[in-house]
Design a protein around this motif. Sequence first.
Motif, PDB file in Angstrom:
ATOM      1  N   ARG A 167       0.850  -1.184   0.000  1.00  0.00           N
ATOM      2  CA  ARG A 167       0.000   0.000   0.000  1.00  0.00           C
ATOM      3  C   ARG A 167       0.887   1.235   0.000  1.00  0.00           C
ATOM      4  O   ARG A 167       1.277   1.746   1.050  1.00  0.00           O
ATOM      5  N   TRP A 169       0.634   4.761  -0.662  1.00  0.00           N
ATOM      6  CA  TRP A 169      -0.294   5.881  -0.808  1.00  0.00           C
ATOM      7  C   TRP A 169       0.324   7.028  -1.620  1.00  0.00           C
ATOM      8  O   TRP A 169      -0.389   7.887  -2.109  1.00  0.00           O
ATOM      9  N   TRP A 170       1.656   7.045  -1.709  1.00  0.00           N
ATOM     10  CA  TRP A 170       2.381   8.192  -2.236  1.00  0.00           C
ATOM     11  C   TRP A 170       2.793   8.006  -3.697  1.00  0.00           C
ATOM     12  O   TRP A 170       3.463   8.867  -4.263  1.00  0.00           O
ATOM     13  N   SER A 251       1.090  12.658   0.776  1.00  0.00           N
ATOM     14  CA  SER A 251      -0.158  12.449   0.061  1.00  0.00           C
ATOM     15  C   SER A 251      -1.295  13.023   0.892  1.00  0.00           C
ATOM     16  O   SER A 251      -1.227  13.033   2.134  1.00  0.00           O
ATOM     17  N   LEU A 253      -5.379  12.730   1.611  1.00  0.00           N
ATOM     18  CA  LEU A 253      -6.575  11.911   1.470  1.00  0.00           C
ATOM     19  C   LEU A 253      -7.779  12.740   1.895  1.00  0.00           C
ATOM     20  O   LEU A 253      -7.875  13.149   3.052  1.00  0.00           O
ATOM     21  N   ASN A 290      -7.573  10.150  -3.032  1.00  0.00           N
ATOM     22  CA  ASN A 290      -6.194  10.193  -2.584  1.00  0.00           C
ATOM     23  C   ASN A 290      -5.343  10.877  -3.660  1.00  0.00           C
ATOM     24  O   ASN A 290      -5.375  10.472  -4.823  1.00  0.00           O
TER      25      ASN A 290
END
Length: 294
Positions: A167, A169-170, A251, A253, A290
Motif C-alpha cells: 500500500r 499511498w504516495w 499524500s 486523502l 487520494n
Amino acid sequence: MDLDRDAAPPAGGATPARLHQPGTDRLWGESWYFDFAAADGTAGGFVRVGDYPLLGRRWYWAYVVAGDRATGYALEVPLTDDRDLPWTADDPALRFRVEPGDGGWRLTAGGDGFGLDLTWREQAPPYGYARGSRMEQSGWAVGEVALGGAAFPVEGPGQRDHSWGVRDWWRIGWTWCAGRLSDGTRFQATHLDARGRIPPDGYLLTPGDSPQPVDDVAAGADSLRMNGTVLEFSDIAHVTIELRAPDGRLSRLRRAMTRVRAVTEPAVTEPAGRERDGAVRHGIGWRERNVPQR
C-alpha cells in the motif's frame, strides 16, 4: 493466519477479522475501514485501523460529521506483535476501541470535542475483489456521534473495507465511493489513477440479489460512472488527512460524507426536460480521493 478473503458471516455475529502474514515489501500493509451515515444525512463518520508491520507502525483514525461540520483525529503509534482484536488506543488525543459485539462490530472513539459510539452490522456477504487482496461489505449502523458537546443519532448505511498487500499511498492516487440509494441499491467502486493499467473494481447490489461486479468506471471531479449508472455527489462535510511516507513523500486523502444522485444512462427525460418517474434515485454515502503530492 493467511486467508485470501474474509469468510461468510456466521449467523448472528460479525465476520471475523482475518489477519494476514506480512509480505516482504516494507510498505506491505493491512487495514480495516468502517464508514457510517444517518439515512437522512444529518450525521455520520468513519474509523480505520491500518498496520504497517515492517515499519512497526499502526494508524488509528476516527472522524465524525454533524450537519456541515466534520472533525476527528488521526493517531500514529508503534505497532506491537499482538495485532489481534480488540483494537484499542488510549491516548490523550484519541481514545479508540473496535471489537466484535452485539451482533456486529462495536465502534467507540473520542477526542477533543468529538466522539462516536455505535454498532455496525452486516447486511450482505463480503465482496472479494477479482484483482487484488481486498474485500468490501455493505452494512447498517446504529448509535450516535458527538460533536461540540451535542449528540446526534445515527441510523443508516455503512460500508466495511478490509485490504492487505503493498500500500504505497504516495505513488498512485485513486477515487473510491460507497453508499446506498433510495430503492435499497448498494454501490461501491474504486478507480485507480493508473492510466488504465489497473482495471477498476466494485459492485452494485440490488435488494435480494447478489453483488454484480462493475467493470466500467470513470471518475470526474464530483461524479462517477459505473456500469451505465452516473453517481453525482454533493458533499455534506469532509476531512483531509495528510499522510507522510518514511522517505518524506506526502499524500493528501480527502474523505467526504456525501449526498448522491443516481441517473441511469442514457438519461431519460420528457420533452419538457422533466425526469421520468424512476429515472433518478437519491441516496447517501462516502467518497474519498487520494492525491499524492508530486
